[in-house]
Scaffold this active site. Structure first.
Site, PDB file in Angstrom:
ATOM      1  N   ASP A 120       0.831  -1.205   0.000  1.00  0.00           N
ATOM      2  CA  ASP A 120       0.000   0.000   0.000  1.00  0.00           C
ATOM      3  C   ASP A 120       0.871   1.263   0.000  1.00  0.00           C
ATOM      4  O   ASP A 120       2.021   1.232   0.426  1.00  0.00           O
ATOM      5  CB  ASP A 120      -0.894  -0.036   1.255  1.00  0.00           C
ATOM      6  CG  ASP A 120      -2.139   0.813   1.108  1.00  0.00           C
ATOM      7  OD1 ASP A 120      -2.383   1.345   0.010  1.00  0.00           O
ATOM      8  OD2 ASP A 120      -2.860   0.950   2.104  1.00  0.00           O
ATOM      9  N   ASN A 131       1.396   3.604  -2.721  1.00  0.00           N
ATOM     10  CA  ASN A 131       2.045   4.079  -3.953  1.00  0.00           C
ATOM     11  C   ASN A 131       1.498   5.442  -4.371  1.00  0.00           C
ATOM     12  O   ASN A 131       2.255   6.328  -4.748  1.00  0.00           O
ATOM     13  CB  ASN A 131       1.864   3.045  -5.059  1.00  0.00           C
ATOM     14  CG  ASN A 131       2.400   1.694  -4.627  1.00  0.00           C
ATOM     15  OD1 ASN A 131       3.596   1.487  -4.634  1.00  0.00           O
ATOM     16  ND2 ASN A 131       1.519   0.791  -4.204  1.00  0.00           N
ATOM     17  N   GLY A 132       0.166   5.611  -4.275  1.00  0.00           N
ATOM     18  CA  GLY A 132      -0.469   6.891  -4.585  1.00  0.00           C
ATOM     19  C   GLY A 132      -0.011   7.982  -3.623  1.00  0.00           C
ATOM     20  O   GLY A 132       0.294   9.104  -4.036  1.00  0.00           O
ATOM     21  N   ARG A 133       0.051   7.625  -2.336  1.00  0.00           N
ATOM     22  CA  ARG A 133       0.475   8.606  -1.320  1.00  0.00           C
ATOM     23  C   ARG A 133       1.942   9.021  -1.525  1.00  0.00           C
ATOM     24  O   ARG A 133       2.310  10.181  -1.372  1.00  0.00           O
ATOM     25  CB  ARG A 133       0.302   8.020   0.092  1.00  0.00           C
ATOM     26  CG  ARG A 133      -0.988   8.482   0.751  1.00  0.00           C
ATOM     27  CD  ARG A 133      -1.300   7.687   1.983  1.00  0.00           C
ATOM     28  NE  ARG A 133      -1.838   6.383   1.608  1.00  0.00           N
ATOM     29  CZ  ARG A 133      -2.380   5.530   2.447  1.00  0.00           C
ATOM     30  NH1 ARG A 133      -2.450   5.815   3.732  1.00  0.00           N
ATOM     31  NH2 ARG A 133      -2.853   4.378   2.020  1.00  0.00           N
ATOM     32  N   TRP A 134       2.754   8.025  -1.903  1.00  0.00           N
ATOM     33  CA  TRP A 134       4.180   8.304  -2.186  1.00  0.00           C
ATOM     34  C   TRP A 134       4.288   9.335  -3.318  1.00  0.00           C
ATOM     35  O   TRP A 134       5.075  10.273  -3.239  1.00  0.00           O
ATOM     36  CB  TRP A 134       4.866   6.989  -2.578  1.00  0.00           C
ATOM     37  CG  TRP A 134       6.319   7.110  -2.934  1.00  0.00           C
ATOM     38  CD1 TRP A 134       7.384   6.954  -2.089  1.00  0.00           C
ATOM     39  CD2 TRP A 134       6.872   7.398  -4.230  1.00  0.00           C
ATOM     40  NE1 TRP A 134       8.559   7.136  -2.776  1.00  0.00           N
ATOM     41  CE2 TRP A 134       8.280   7.403  -4.091  1.00  0.00           C
ATOM     42  CE3 TRP A 134       6.330   7.652  -5.492  1.00  0.00           C
ATOM     43  CZ2 TRP A 134       9.143   7.652  -5.159  1.00  0.00           C
ATOM     44  CZ3 TRP A 134       7.186   7.901  -6.560  1.00  0.00           C
ATOM     45  CH2 TRP A 134       8.574   7.897  -6.396  1.00  0.00           C
ATOM     46  N   HIS A 136       2.700   4.045  -8.824  1.00  0.00           N
ATOM     47  CA  HIS A 136       2.506   2.625  -9.159  1.00  0.00           C
ATOM     48  C   HIS A 136       3.722   2.084  -9.908  1.00  0.00           C
ATOM     49  O   HIS A 136       4.140   0.948  -9.702  1.00  0.00           O
ATOM     50  CB  HIS A 136       1.244   2.449 -10.016  1.00  0.00           C
ATOM     51  CG  HIS A 136      -0.019   2.801  -9.279  1.00  0.00           C
ATOM     52  ND1 HIS A 136      -0.227   2.436  -7.968  1.00  0.00           N
ATOM     53  CD2 HIS A 136      -1.134   3.472  -9.665  1.00  0.00           C
ATOM     54  CE1 HIS A 136      -1.418   2.874  -7.580  1.00  0.00           C
ATOM     55  NE2 HIS A 136      -1.975   3.510  -8.583  1.00  0.00           N
ATOM     56  N   THR A 140     -10.161  -7.010  -5.864  1.00  0.00           N
ATOM     57  CA  THR A 140     -11.453  -6.927  -6.569  1.00  0.00           C
ATOM     58  C   THR A 140     -12.068  -5.526  -6.394  1.00  0.00           C
ATOM     59  O   THR A 140     -12.893  -5.118  -7.194  1.00  0.00           O
ATOM     60  CB  THR A 140     -12.437  -8.008  -6.045  1.00  0.00           C
ATOM     61  OG1 THR A 140     -12.431  -7.964  -4.609  1.00  0.00           O
ATOM     62  CG2 THR A 140     -12.032  -9.405  -6.490  1.00  0.00           C
ATOM     63  N   TRP A 142     -11.144  -2.125  -9.088  1.00  0.00           N
ATOM     64  CA  TRP A 142     -11.852  -1.763 -10.329  1.00  0.00           C
ATOM     65  C   TRP A 142     -12.569  -0.433 -10.190  1.00  0.00           C
ATOM     66  O   TRP A 142     -12.910   0.201 -11.178  1.00  0.00           O
ATOM     67  CB  TRP A 142     -12.860  -2.853 -10.720  1.00  0.00           C
ATOM     68  CG  TRP A 142     -12.260  -4.170 -11.068  1.00  0.00           C
ATOM     69  CD1 TRP A 142     -12.355  -5.320 -10.337  1.00  0.00           C
ATOM     70  CD2 TRP A 142     -11.481  -4.497 -12.233  1.00  0.00           C
ATOM     71  NE1 TRP A 142     -11.675  -6.343 -10.965  1.00  0.00           N
ATOM     72  CE2 TRP A 142     -11.136  -5.869 -12.142  1.00  0.00           C
ATOM     73  CE3 TRP A 142     -11.033  -3.768 -13.342  1.00  0.00           C
ATOM     74  CZ2 TRP A 142     -10.370  -6.518 -13.100  1.00  0.00           C
ATOM     75  CZ3 TRP A 142     -10.275  -4.418 -14.306  1.00  0.00           C
ATOM     76  CH2 TRP A 142      -9.949  -5.781 -14.172  1.00  0.00           C
ATOM     77  N   LEU A 167      12.039 -19.995  -5.349  1.00  0.00           N
ATOM     78  CA  LEU A 167      11.006 -19.120  -4.770  1.00  0.00           C
ATOM     79  C   LEU A 167       9.730 -19.140  -5.612  1.00  0.00           C
ATOM     80  O   LEU A 167       9.787 -19.036  -6.842  1.00  0.00           O
ATOM     81  CB  LEU A 167      11.544 -17.675  -4.710  1.00  0.00           C
ATOM     82  CG  LEU A 167      10.547 -16.581  -4.306  1.00  0.00           C
ATOM     83  CD1 LEU A 167      10.189 -16.667  -2.821  1.00  0.00           C
ATOM     84  CD2 LEU A 167      11.103 -15.191  -4.616  1.00  0.00           C
ATOM     85  N   ARG A 170       1.927  -5.162   5.969  1.00  0.00           N
ATOM     86  CA  ARG A 170       1.195  -4.136   5.234  1.00  0.00           C
ATOM     87  C   ARG A 170       1.933  -2.812   5.376  1.00  0.00           C
ATOM     88  O   ARG A 170       2.269  -2.397   6.487  1.00  0.00           O
ATOM     89  CB  ARG A 170      -0.243  -3.981   5.740  1.00  0.00           C
ATOM     90  CG  ARG A 170      -0.985  -2.918   4.913  1.00  0.00           C
ATOM     91  CD  ARG A 170      -2.454  -2.827   5.203  1.00  0.00           C
ATOM     92  NE  ARG A 170      -3.068  -1.883   4.272  1.00  0.00           N
ATOM     93  CZ  ARG A 170      -4.322  -1.939   3.842  1.00  0.00           C
ATOM     94  NH1 ARG A 170      -5.122  -2.903   4.268  1.00  0.00           N
ATOM     95  NH2 ARG A 170      -4.779  -1.048   2.997  1.00  0.00           N
ATOM     96  N   SER A 180      -8.227  -5.629   4.487  1.00  0.00           N
ATOM     97  CA  SER A 180      -8.786  -5.299   3.171  1.00  0.00           C
ATOM     98  C   SER A 180      -9.058  -6.535   2.306  1.00  0.00           C
ATOM     99  O   SER A 180      -8.694  -6.569   1.128  1.00  0.00           O
ATOM    100  CB  SER A 180      -7.867  -4.323   2.431  1.00  0.00           C
ATOM    101  OG  SER A 180      -7.698  -3.146   3.176  1.00  0.00           O
TER     102      SER A 180
END
Ligand code: V07
Length: 261
Positions: A37, A39-42, A54, A83, A86, A148, A205, A213
């Site tokens: 979680d 990426n947008g805030r970064w 992203h 899900t 979207w 892995l 997280r 979530s």
């Protein structure tokens, strides 16, 4: 494997500049699951568009995959697209859907060199054709790799996974192929998309939210949880080493009482 564990790569520093030493005698978590979680805030913090976050997050998946591989993790499950995702603006969803291809175009040769096996959980059929093609190509190319397991949760929802499992079981009961008495925890497990994998030992997280979530609701029942305020693009080897050393210290505390509760 021990050579790897004792290498310099396991010596990391945390944000207070202390050395975080992954203890190679204690257990490295076999299966690590991460909700990537922030990426947008970064991006926001840097006045960049969300998609720049992203893209940076995608580059970080490479870094963390390499490190997890180097220290001997067996399964790394990454929540790439839920899900719920979207509901985001169309352009953002389209960009997210281009990331698997961007990632694999440049990283697939290294995945092969490292003997890494790409797998997915989630409803892959509902993804755009190009995304599906990229995923299937990587799954097919790496299917005999024995190192892995890099498991991407794509269009994944924990409740949807449980509903599907229940529907399959109900159908078999209605056909007389399964009896109600035969439904126990291990039977339910067989109907999940993770039936072939061990349960996550450690859930991470990033970016400050303290919730699941809809991620791996069944599978995380006994996992250790570790949360950090660090945004996913800034999460690095040191942060992962710190999470693992916290996991190891918790295991150390509870280890002696195992089986006695
Ligand atoms: C995505 C980057 C990481 C942060 C979370 C949101 C954005 C890598 C992939 C990927 C998925 C499957 C695959 C290879 C790479 C990816 C999506 C989003 C949808 F086989 N990063 N990443 N997929 N983000």
């Amino acid at each position: 494997m021990f050579k790897k564990l004792f290498s310099k790569k396991t010596q990391q520093t945390n944000q207070s500049n202390d050395t975080v030493q992954i203890n190679s005698v204690e257990k490295i978590p076999s299966h690590i699951a991460i909700i990537m979680d922030g990426n947008g805030r970064w991006a926001n913090k840097r006045s960049l568009p969300r998609i720049a976050g992203h893209h940076e997050g995608m580059k970080n998946v490479r870094k963390i995959t390499r490190y997890a591989d180097d220290i001997g993790v067996n399964v790394l499950t990454l929540y790439a697209f839920s899900t719920e995702n979207w509901k985001r603006p169309k352009t953002e969803v389209e960009f997210l859907m281009s990331l698997p291809e961007q990632f694999l175009n440049t990283f697939l040769p290294e995945l092969m060199e490292r003997n890494i096996c790409v797998q997915t959980i989630g409803e892959i059929d509902a993804l755009p054709t190009g995304t599906k093609r990229a995923l299937n190509k990587a799954i097919e190319a790496t299917k005999n790799n024995t190192g892995l397991i890099l498991n991407f949760a794509m269009n994944y929802g924990g409740r949807a996974e449980l509903v599907k499992a229940m529907q399959s079981m109900a159908l078999e009961v209605s056909k007389g192929e399964l009896t109600i008495d035969a439904i126990d925890e291990s039977r339910v497990n067989q109907y999940l998309m993770t039936s072939h994998l061990p349960e996550p030992d450690l859930l991470i997280r990033t970016s400050g939210e303290i919730r699941l979530s809809n991620f791996m609701l069944w599978q995380l029942a006994y996992s250790e949880f570790w949360f950090t305020d660090v945004h996913w693009p800034d999460f690095n080897e040191e942060t992962l080493a710190e999470a693992i050393s916290v996991y190891q210290s918790r295991n150390r505390r509870y280890g002696g009482l195992k089986g006695e509760e």
